[in-house]
Design a protein around this motif. Structure first.
Motif, PDB file in Angstrom:
ATOM      1  N   THR A   1      11.153 -13.406 -20.562  1.00 32.48           N
ATOM      2  CA  THR A   1      10.406 -12.166 -20.794  1.00 32.48           C
ATOM      3  C   THR A   1      11.208 -11.161 -21.616  1.00 32.48           C
ATOM      4  N   ASP A   2      12.522 -11.418 -21.772  1.00 34.79           N
ATOM      5  CA  ASP A   2      13.369 -10.518 -22.568  1.00 34.79           C
ATOM      6  C   ASP A   2      13.218 -10.767 -24.068  1.00 34.79           C
ATOM      7  N   VAL A   3      12.578 -11.881 -24.431  1.00 29.07           N
ATOM      8  CA  VAL A   3      12.392 -12.181 -25.858  1.00 29.07           C
ATOM      9  C   VAL A   3      11.328 -11.241 -26.414  1.00 29.07           C
ATOM     10  N   PRO A   4      11.658 -10.424 -27.424  1.00 32.06           N
ATOM     11  CA  PRO A   4      10.696  -9.450 -27.955  1.00 32.06           C
ATOM     12  C   PRO A   4       9.440 -10.122 -28.508  1.00 32.06           C
ATOM     13  N   ALA A   5       8.345  -9.410 -28.451  1.00 31.57           N
ATOM     14  CA  ALA A   5       7.066  -9.958 -28.910  1.00 31.57           C
ATOM     15  C   ALA A   5       7.120 -10.345 -30.378  1.00 31.57           C
ATOM     16  N   GLU A   6       7.789  -9.518 -31.198  1.00 28.57           N
ATOM     17  CA  GLU A   6       7.892  -9.821 -32.626  1.00 28.57           C
ATOM     18  C   GLU A   6       8.654 -11.127 -32.859  1.00 28.57           C
ATOM     19  N   MET A   7       9.711 -11.335 -32.075  1.00 27.41           N
ATOM     20  CA  MET A   7      10.494 -12.560 -32.176  1.00 27.41           C
ATOM     21  C   MET A   7       9.676 -13.751 -31.676  1.00 27.41           C
ATOM     22  N   ARG A   8       8.987 -13.579 -30.585  1.00 26.38           N
ATOM     23  CA  ARG A   8       8.160 -14.655 -30.015  1.00 26.38           C
ATOM     24  C   ARG A   8       7.049 -15.056 -30.987  1.00 26.38           C
ATOM     25  N   ASP A   9       6.529 -14.077 -31.699  1.00 25.58           N
ATOM     26  CA  ASP A   9       5.461 -14.365 -32.662  1.00 25.58           C
ATOM     27  C   ASP A   9       5.926 -15.338 -33.736  1.00 25.58           C
ATOM     28  N   ILE A  10       7.191 -15.202 -34.161  1.00 22.79           N
ATOM     29  CA  ILE A  10       7.732 -16.116 -35.170  1.00 22.79           C
ATOM     30  C   ILE A  10       8.051 -17.477 -34.548  1.00 22.79           C
ATOM     31  N   LEU A  11       8.693 -17.458 -33.381  1.00 27.68           N
ATOM     32  CA  LEU A  11       9.086 -18.709 -32.733  1.00 27.68           C
ATOM     33  C   LEU A  11       7.878 -19.546 -32.326  1.00 27.68           C
ATOM     34  N   ASP A  12       6.768 -18.889 -32.071  1.00 30.90           N
ATOM     35  CA  ASP A  12       5.546 -19.619 -31.724  1.00 30.90           C
ATOM     36  C   ASP A  12       5.086 -20.535 -32.859  1.00 30.90           C
ATOM     37  N   ARG A  13       5.614 -20.323 -34.035  1.00 27.21           N
ATOM     38  CA  ARG A  13       5.180 -21.100 -35.207  1.00 27.21           C
ATOM     39  C   ARG A  13       6.194 -22.172 -35.603  1.00 27.21           C
ATOM     40  N   ILE A  14       7.349 -22.179 -34.941  1.00 21.55           N
ATOM     41  CA  ILE A  14       8.419 -23.113 -35.302  1.00 21.55           C
ATOM     42  C   ILE A  14       8.690 -24.048 -34.128  1.00 21.55           C
TER      43      ILE A  14
END
Length: 417
Positions: A299-312
């Motif tokens: 839950t500490d992973v920022p939403a902006e970062m998660r948005d990118i990682l969701d694609r990789i």
């Protein structure tokens, strides 16, 4: 119940083992310029025809279907085919097939697709069933063994498609401008920049141990590190575990260079590792055992970062490969495109595979009521759990042909009914 009773009678009163042996001889008899060999082949074929005729007389209602079943399917395969027909009421109209450790296995088939498996695929092809080869391998590798196994005529017939590099491209010979489609070219500039960054440094910046122990697979887009040891060996497992951690660090470096990612390299690395450890229990285990698992919550992973990682996608295959890929270019995307090119509007597929990338296709066809799944006994546990929870189509190592025979039975019942 009449179908089941008659099927019991077929295998109880007729020597189906002998019929299958005769059929195998007819199918696999070597083509040699010898009158003696040709005469022997004719004798075998005549005996097979006579035995099939006996079954057709004994079962006037199901005669032709039962005669075909006896030559192709063992008793348990015939009953499973009947069960599948009564469950789905459809024939299989396309195959989606992984290759390594599915059609062929380094453990029992000397890394070659068994002859009976290739012969059965040819039989389905002759009946008009398209074949989609779906693999993480490069296109050139897949084309080579496909042509060697199935023959150039079949591969270039327009009814065979190759989804390669886990969905980064689709190759369907005989379809003009749609023959080769580079799906990775549709990704946005930001994601392509990340992959360019990782690819440009993956070998040059690798520690000496990784440079000696791994090589880069010749992909068009994905970044895949392979071991310089026997797949699955202790040395291969150790080096691929190290390669996984290294690729996660490279990815973190590339992401930290993006304008919209706020955080230093160390923080981005923690987010990246935590994210993928939460997504995949095998990655979690590798990082934990290496002492590289950050002490933070997903839950500490920022939403902006998660948005990118969701694609990789980070693909980890124990003792085989560590890979950076795109979730926007999964095998599912590639299979969808292959179906489109092959004009398969209402698919009912058999999906055969052993890895997590294959599992995505299995779930996709299941959720859309568009097929069934099968896996070898040594598949990833998540794949086995899914297959066993659906139709229990698990086959022994090197025996993919067993599933093809079951599908043959299913299709015969669908034709009959």
């Amino acid at each position: 119940m009449e179908q089941y009773d008659k099927l019991y009678e077929l295998y109880d009163r007729h020597d189906a083992d002998a019929l299958r042996a005769l059929q195998d001889l007819v199918d696999l008899f070597p083509l040699v310029e010898s009158s003696v060999a040709l005469d022997r082949w004719k004798e075998i074929n005549e005996e097979l025809t006579e035995r099939k005729a006996e079954i057709e007389v004994a079962f006037p209602e199901f005669g032709e279907t039962f005669a075909d079943l006896a030559t192709r399917a063992r008793e348990e395969q015939a009953f499973m085919g009947l069960d599948l027909y009564n469950k789905y009421h459809r024939a299989v109209n396309v195959f989606v097939l992984d290759v390594d450790e599915t059609l062929r296995s380094t453990g029992s088939t000397d890394n070659e697709i068994p002859g009976d498996t290739l012969n059965l695929l040819t039989e389905f092809y002759d009946e008009g069933v398209p074949i989609v080869i779906c693999t993480g391998q490069t296109l050139e590798n897949v084309k080579g063994f496909a042509i060697q196994g199935l023959g150039s005529k079949i591969v270039h017939s327009g009814n065979v498609s190759i989804v390669y590099e886990t969905g980064t491209g689709v190759f369907t010979p005989g379809h003009g401008a749609d023959t080769k489609q580079l799906l990775y070219e549709n990704l946005d500039d930001e994601i392509q920049a990340v992959f360019d960054d990782v690819r440009s440094r993956v070998i040059s910046e690798a520690p000496e141990r990784l440079r000696r122990g791994c090589h880069l697979q010749g992909n068009e887009f994905n970044v895949t590190m392979k071991p310089n040891f026997d797949t699955g060996s202790a040395a291969a497992i150790e080096i691929i575990d190290e390669a996984l951690v290294y690729e996660l660090d490279l990815l973190s470096d590339a992401l930290s260079a993006l304008d919209r990612v706020e955080g230093d390299v160390k923080r981005v690395s923690e987010w990246t590792r935590t994210y993928y450890a939460d997504q995949d229990r095998e990655i979690h285990s590798v990082l934990e055992q290496a002492g590289e698992l950050p002490d933070i919550s997903p839950t500490d992973v920022p939403a902006e970062m998660r948005d990118i990682l969701d694609r990789i996608d980070i693909g980890y295959y124990e003792g085989d490969a560590a890979e950076v890929g795109s979730l926007e270019l999964s095998k599912v995307v590639g299979v969808e495109k292959a179906f489109e090119v092959l004009s398969i509007d209402d698919p009912f597929a058999v999906v055969m595979g052993d890895s997590k990338s294959d599992l995505r296709v299995m779930r996709w066809v299941h959720e859309n009521e568009s097929g069934i799944a099968a896996a070898p006994e040594h598949a990833s546990q998540s794949v086995l759990d899914f297959v066993e929870s659906t139709d229990e189509l698990v086959f022994d190592e090197g025996r993919a042909g067993d599933i093809l025979r079951t599908v043959y039975a299913l299709n015969r019942f669908a034709d009959e009914m």
